[in-house]
Design a protein around this motif. Structure first.
Motif, short mmCIF file in Angstrom:
data_model
loop_
_atom_site.label_atom_id
_atom_site.label_comp_id
_atom_site.label_asym_id
_atom_site.label_seq_id
_atom_site.Cartn_x
_atom_site.Cartn_y
_atom_site.Cartn_z
N GLN A 184 9.78 -16.35 20.35
CA GLN A 184 10.69 -15.32 19.86
C GLN A 184 9.91 -14.19 19.19
O GLN A 184 10.22 -13.01 19.35
CB GLN A 184 11.68 -15.92 18.85
N ILE A 185 8.86 -14.54 18.45
CA ILE A 185 8.03 -13.52 17.80
C ILE A 185 7.33 -12.66 18.84
O ILE A 185 7.28 -11.43 18.73
CB ILE A 185 7.00 -14.19 16.85
N ARG A 186 6.79 -13.29 19.89
CA ARG A 186 6.13 -12.54 20.95
C ARG A 186 7.11 -11.57 21.63
O ARG A 186 6.77 -10.43 21.94
CB ARG A 186 5.56 -13.49 22.01
N THR A 187 8.34 -12.03 21.84
CA THR A 187 9.32 -11.21 22.55
C THR A 187 9.82 -10.05 21.69
O THR A 187 9.96 -8.92 22.17
CB THR A 187 10.52 -12.07 22.98
N SER A 188 10.06 -10.32 20.41
CA SER A 188 10.70 -9.32 19.54
C SER A 188 9.71 -8.35 18.91
O SER A 188 10.11 -7.28 18.46
CB SER A 188 11.49 -10.02 18.43
N MET A 189 8.45 -8.72 18.83
CA MET A 189 7.46 -7.88 18.13
C MET A 189 6.44 -7.31 19.09
O MET A 189 5.24 -7.27 18.81
CB MET A 189 6.79 -8.69 17.03
N LYS A 190 6.93 -6.83 20.23
CA LYS A 190 6.03 -6.23 21.21
C LYS A 190 5.45 -4.91 20.72
O LYS A 190 4.45 -4.43 21.27
CB LYS A 190 6.78 -5.99 22.52
N LEU A 192 3.99 -4.43 17.99
CA LEU A 192 2.76 -4.67 17.23
C LEU A 192 1.56 -4.58 18.16
O LEU A 192 1.63 -4.99 19.31
CB LEU A 192 2.79 -6.05 16.58
N PRO A 193 0.42 -4.08 17.67
CA PRO A 193 -0.80 -4.15 18.47
C PRO A 193 -1.14 -5.60 18.78
O PRO A 193 -0.81 -6.51 18.02
CB PRO A 193 -1.86 -3.51 17.55
N ALA A 194 -1.80 -5.82 19.91
CA ALA A 194 -2.08 -7.19 20.36
C ALA A 194 -2.85 -7.98 19.31
O ALA A 194 -2.55 -9.16 19.05
CB ALA A 194 -2.84 -7.15 21.68
N GLN A 198 -1.48 -11.42 17.42
CA GLN A 198 -2.19 -12.69 17.45
C GLN A 198 -2.47 -13.20 16.04
O GLN A 198 -2.39 -14.41 15.78
CB GLN A 198 -3.50 -12.54 18.23
N LYS A 199 -2.80 -12.29 15.14
CA LYS A 199 -3.04 -12.69 13.75
C LYS A 199 -1.76 -13.22 13.11
O LYS A 199 -1.78 -14.22 12.39
CB LYS A 199 -3.59 -11.51 12.96
N LEU A 200 -0.62 -12.55 13.38
CA LEU A 200 0.65 -13.02 12.84
C LEU A 200 1.00 -14.40 13.36
O LEU A 200 1.44 -15.28 12.62
CB LEU A 200 1.75 -12.02 13.19
N LEU A 201 0.79 -14.62 14.65
CA LEU A 201 1.08 -15.94 15.23
C LEU A 201 0.19 -17.01 14.61
O LEU A 201 0.64 -18.14 14.37
CB LEU A 201 0.88 -15.90 16.75
N ALA A 202 -1.06 -16.68 14.33
CA ALA A 202 -1.95 -17.64 13.68
C ALA A 202 -1.47 -17.98 12.27
O ALA A 202 -1.51 -19.15 11.84
CB ALA A 202 -3.37 -17.09 13.64
N ILE A 203 -0.99 -16.97 11.54
CA ILE A 203 -0.45 -17.21 10.19
C ILE A 203 0.76 -18.13 10.25
O ILE A 203 0.89 -19.10 9.49
CB ILE A 203 -0.08 -15.87 9.52
N VAL A 204 1.69 -17.84 11.18
CA VAL A 204 2.91 -18.64 11.31
C VAL A 204 2.55 -20.07 11.73
O VAL A 204 3.13 -21.05 11.21
CB VAL A 204 3.85 -17.99 12.34
N ARG A 205 1.59 -20.21 12.63
CA ARG A 205 1.20 -21.54 13.10
C ARG A 205 0.65 -22.39 11.96
O ARG A 205 1.01 -23.57 11.81
CB ARG A 205 0.17 -21.40 14.22
N ARG A 206 -0.19 -21.79 11.13
CA ARG A 206 -0.74 -22.55 9.99
C ARG A 206 0.35 -22.88 8.98
O ARG A 206 0.36 -23.98 8.41
CB ARG A 206 -1.84 -21.72 9.31
N ILE A 226 -1.03 -3.80 5.70
CA ILE A 226 -1.92 -2.67 5.43
C ILE A 226 -2.55 -2.18 6.71
O ILE A 226 -2.64 -0.98 6.97
CB ILE A 226 -3.00 -3.08 4.41
N GLY A 227 -2.98 -3.10 7.55
CA GLY A 227 -3.58 -2.72 8.83
C GLY A 227 -2.60 -2.01 9.71
O GLY A 227 -2.93 -1.07 10.43
N GLN A 228 -1.33 -2.42 9.68
CA GLN A 228 -0.30 -1.77 10.50
C GLN A 228 -0.01 -0.36 10.02
O GLN A 228 0.16 0.55 10.81
CB GLN A 228 0.99 -2.62 10.45
N GLU A 229 0.00 -0.16 8.69
CA GLU A 229 0.27 1.18 8.16
C GLU A 229 -0.89 2.13 8.43
O GLU A 229 -0.71 3.34 8.52
CB GLU A 229 0.52 1.08 6.65
N ALA A 230 -2.12 1.58 8.53
CA ALA A 230 -3.29 2.43 8.73
C ALA A 230 -3.44 2.90 10.16
O ALA A 230 -4.27 3.76 10.44
CB ALA A 230 -4.55 1.67 8.31
N LEU A 231 -2.66 2.35 11.10
CA LEU A 231 -2.79 2.75 12.49
C LEU A 231 -2.34 4.20 12.67
O LEU A 231 -1.35 4.63 12.09
CB LEU A 231 -1.94 1.84 13.39
#
Length: 441
Positions: A184-190, A192-194, A198-206, A226-231
């Motif tokens: 669901q995260i992959r589908t809804s958060m397209k 986001l930069p790749a 991937q970093k978000l999925l790693a956080i959720v997985r842990r 912060i990284g998203q706002e700096a893009l």
């Protein structure tokens, strides 16, 4: 017929059903005000004291992410808690009515996570954090019931992950497993930069595997935000670009590619400013070139004059050591070259040693650079630091030619062992990458 609770509150309308009770809009007849009223079945006599004690502890929380508690009591077979009336409605009733960007969703999760951290400091972090227990109004979100324990999969970082799923799916459903959550995260958060996805999925997985504390979860989520706002955003003028971007080439390209009719419509002052900048730049560059040429000619002239000067009979020992005159037949001694002493290695950076008693994380600038100067380094797999001591983790990272920093935090894992790391284990990264890990205090 009006239903009155505690001889004081008149129930008006049921707003939401919670795990162990209901939230009503109600009228306080004593103070003539609107309130929210939580009603649940009365606990057993043996548990009643502990229940009201938890209400008292929750009432001490002073944070705008929690609806304030006004009153509590028992009426026959029911227990009731009066809450401050708020504008808005339960989040679960408007989930499917609002389309949120990935940035908005992550900001909501981070903000409510900070509220959960505040509750944890008041020993009240065992309540549900999913959509049915959130109040929503104009982009602000508050917890409704935060004094009694809910199912463990709806608490803490797991509950925040389920709330993330509900916001992405715009549904009150809870995912059956972690696979559904990630899909669901992959589908809804397209959007986001790749790399961020991937970093978000790693956080959720842990977090879902119980390997991420609340503080680590919020730290990693904050870095992601912060990284998203700096893009850089498309359509912004060049003057708003990041500090590392070169502005002048962009401005030159825009001027060269601008149609003639549009250029004619621009104000004369702006054209003069651009022309003046170009003239100043060219003039300055020309001046620098002239200075360099003059300096070279002066050095050559001094060298020629120096070569034709014969040493004076009364000159000192230092002056007698001039270079030989190639125009004559005399042989003269070559000047003694005094080597410049190199600074001792142990003196270098003597004032820059880290303080071992400092609570600050280890800085990668104070660690030896084992990566070399080649800009194109081979990638290495990040080692698994979980369970290692701080010293073992440092040695392992250095052996892989990786930099590091670490934090020491309170955690349930054995004291002095690593309980979290970023990037995750086995992730391929360039040599010299900084790896952050957390050590249990």
């Amino acid at each position: 017929m009006e239903l009155i609770i505690g001889n004081r509150y008149v129930l008006i309308k049921q707003l939401v059903s919670l795990t162990e009770g209901f939230i009503y809009s109600a009228k306080d007849m004593s103070l003539r005000r609107e309130v929210l009223l939580f009603i649940a079945k009365k606990p057993w006599e043996s548990a009643a004291d502990a229940y009201f004690k938890s209400i008292g502890e929750a009432a001490r929380i002073d944070d705008n992410r929690f609806i304030p508690i006004l009153d509590a009591g028992i009426d026959k077979e029911y227990v009731f808690v009066s809450l401050h009336a708020c504008e808005g409605q339960p989040l679960i009733s408007v989930l499917d009515q609002t389309v949120r960007t990935s940035q908005d969703i992550l900001a909501i999760i981070f903000d409510l996570g900070r509220g959960l951290q505040e509750a944890k400091e008041n020993h009240a972090a065992f309540f549900s954090v999913t959509a049915e227990n959130i109040w929503s109004h104009n982009g602000t979100y508050k917890f409704i019931q935060y004094w009694s324990e809910d199912a463990k999969n709806r608490q803490g970082v797991r509950g925040l992950c389920f709330l993330l799923y509900q916001l992405c799916a715009r549904s009150s459903e809870i995912p059956a497993d972690i696979y559904d959550l990630e899909q669901q995260i992959r589908t809804s958060m397209k959007d986001l930069p790749a790399a961020h996805l991937q970093k978000l999925l790693a956080i959720v997985r842990r977090a879902m595997n119980g390997e991420e504390s609340l503080s680590a979860f919020l730290f990693n989520l904050h870095e992601l935000l912060i990284g998203q706002e700096a893009l850089p955003h498309s359509g912004l003028p060049p003057k708003e670009a990041g500090p590392m971007e070169k502005q002048e080439p962009v401005l030159t390209e825009e001027v060269d590619e601008e149609p003639e009719e549009e250029a004619d419509e621009k104000p004369a002052g702006r054209t003069r400013n651009k022309t003046s900048r170009k003239v100043i730049f060219i003039t300055g560059l020309s001046f620098i070139c002239l200075v360099l040429i003059a300096g070279i000619m002066i050095q050559k002239t001094r060298g020629i004059d120096h070569a034709h000067v014969r040493p004076s009979p009364t000159s000192t020992a230092g002056k007698d050591q001039n270079p030989p005159n190639n125009s004559g037949g005399e042989q003269q001694e070559k000047p003694a070259v005094t080597p410049t002493p190199k600074p001792k290695e142990e003196d270098k950076g003597a004032n820059e040693q880290p303080n071992p008693d400092s609570d600050q994380p280890a800085d990668e600038d104070q660690q030896p650079d084992q990566t070399g100067s080649d800009p194109e380094q081979a990638e290495v797999a990040v080692p698994d630091l979980f369970g290692l001591t701080q010293q073992e983790a440092e040695q392992l990272l250095l052996s892989k030619q990786l930099k590091y920093k670490f934090f020491i935090e309170n955690d349930d894992h054995p004291q002095g062992t690593v309980f979290n790391q970023e990037p995750a284990a086995d992730e391929e990264v360039p040599k010299g990458t900084r790896v952050t890990f957390w050590v249990s205090r």
